[in-house]
Scaffold this active site. Structure first.
Site, PDB file in Angstrom:
ATOM      1  N   GLY A 186       0.514  -1.181   0.005  1.00 29.35           N
ATOM      2  CA  GLY A 186       0.008   0.118   0.080  1.00 29.35           C
ATOM      3  C   GLY A 186       0.907   1.253  -0.077  1.00 29.35           C
ATOM      4  O   GLY A 186       1.439   1.747  -1.005  1.00 29.35           O
ATOM      5  N   CYS A 187       1.161   1.837   1.233  1.00 26.82           N
ATOM      6  CA  CYS A 187       1.714   3.098   1.156  1.00 26.82           C
ATOM      7  C   CYS A 187       3.332   3.001   0.850  1.00 26.82           C
ATOM      8  O   CYS A 187       3.824   3.992   0.538  1.00 26.82           O
ATOM      9  CB  CYS A 187       1.400   3.788   2.755  1.00 26.82           C
ATOM     10  SG  CYS A 187      -0.028   4.042   2.903  1.00 26.82           S
ATOM     11  N   ILE A 188       3.960   1.943   0.887  1.00 23.92           N
ATOM     12  CA  ILE A 188       5.246   1.887   0.650  1.00 23.92           C
ATOM     13  C   ILE A 188       5.288   1.822  -0.647  1.00 23.92           C
ATOM     14  O   ILE A 188       6.097   2.485  -1.282  1.00 23.92           O
ATOM     15  CB  ILE A 188       5.885   0.533   1.296  1.00 23.92           C
ATOM     16  CG1 ILE A 188       5.968   0.673   2.922  1.00 23.92           C
ATOM     17  CG2 ILE A 188       7.285   0.353   0.722  1.00 23.92           C
ATOM     18  CD1 ILE A 188       6.853   1.731   3.211  1.00 23.92           C
TER      19      ILE A 188
END
Length: 211
Positions: free
Chosen positions: A149-151
């Site tokens: 996701g955010c990575i």
């Protein structure tokens, strides 16, 4: 085409770009919800946090800037947009919810910048890119949650903004091994160098930057 994944990509993707000269460490979205078994965000990623804290110690010793991000929404979620609409666990990031707090063992130091965001990428809708540029940073080391996701979103945006991007595999985590490994593989193929904690700590041991 080969059915073997590594052989299929060999010689096509996976070029190594190496570390930059002026790195910054990003610690993305480590929050209590990922470590509390009673929370539906729980992902069993304690090892990733432990690794990230060791990398952080090495970065601080080298004078490398450390920037943390978190996700924070207005209590009404008016700033959550379609991401909040799609991903139900984001309700834990409404301002004041204890699941959105820093996990045990991670407290931002006074000289560490905290950037709050509402979407997956640490760069989207934030001042991160311009801040890094103004600091003379040419590269970023990514740690945090979640890999898929955010990575991944931050990785693609970091590369798109012109920063050499390194993802520290041991210091990232996800709720299941399959998306974790698949996204590490794909980021390493196209957007970043994915390396282990030991390699990053060794690199930081040779870096000396004024704070």
């Amino acid at each position: 085409m080969s059915d073997d994944l590594t052989a299929n990509y060999a010689g096509v993707y996976g070029t190594k770009v190496g570390f930059g000269r002026r790195p910054a460490l990003l610690m993305i979205d480590f929050c209590q919800g990922y470590f509390d078994p009673a929370c539906d965000l729980y992902s069993g990623v304690e090892d990733a946090l432990a690794s990230a804290l060791r990398v952080r110690a090495a970065a601080r010793a080298a004078g490398v800037p450390v920037i943390l991000t978190n996700v924070v929404y207005h209590p009404s979620a008016i700033d959550g947009g379609r991401f909040y609409e799609k991903a139900a666990p984001l309700r834990h990031f409404l301002k004041g919810n204890p699941m959105g707090a820093w996990p045990e063992g991670l407290t931002p130091e006074p000289d560490e910048l905290v950037i709050s965001k509402q979407y997956p990428s640490a760069f989207f809708g934030t001042s991160l890119a311009s801040t890094l540029t103004a600091m003379g940073i040419d590269s970023v080391l990514l740690t945090g949650l979640t890999t898929s996701g955010c990575i991944r979103a931050s990785c693609v945006d970091a590369m798109s903004h012109g920063f050499r991007t390194t993802v520290v595999a041991d210091a990232c985590g996800d709720r299941h091994a399959a998306p974790h490994e698949a996204n590490l593989f794909d980021m390493n193929a196209k957007y970043a160098d994915v390396v282990g904690e030991d390699d990053v700590v060794a690199f930081l041991g040779g870096v000396a930057q004024p704070r």
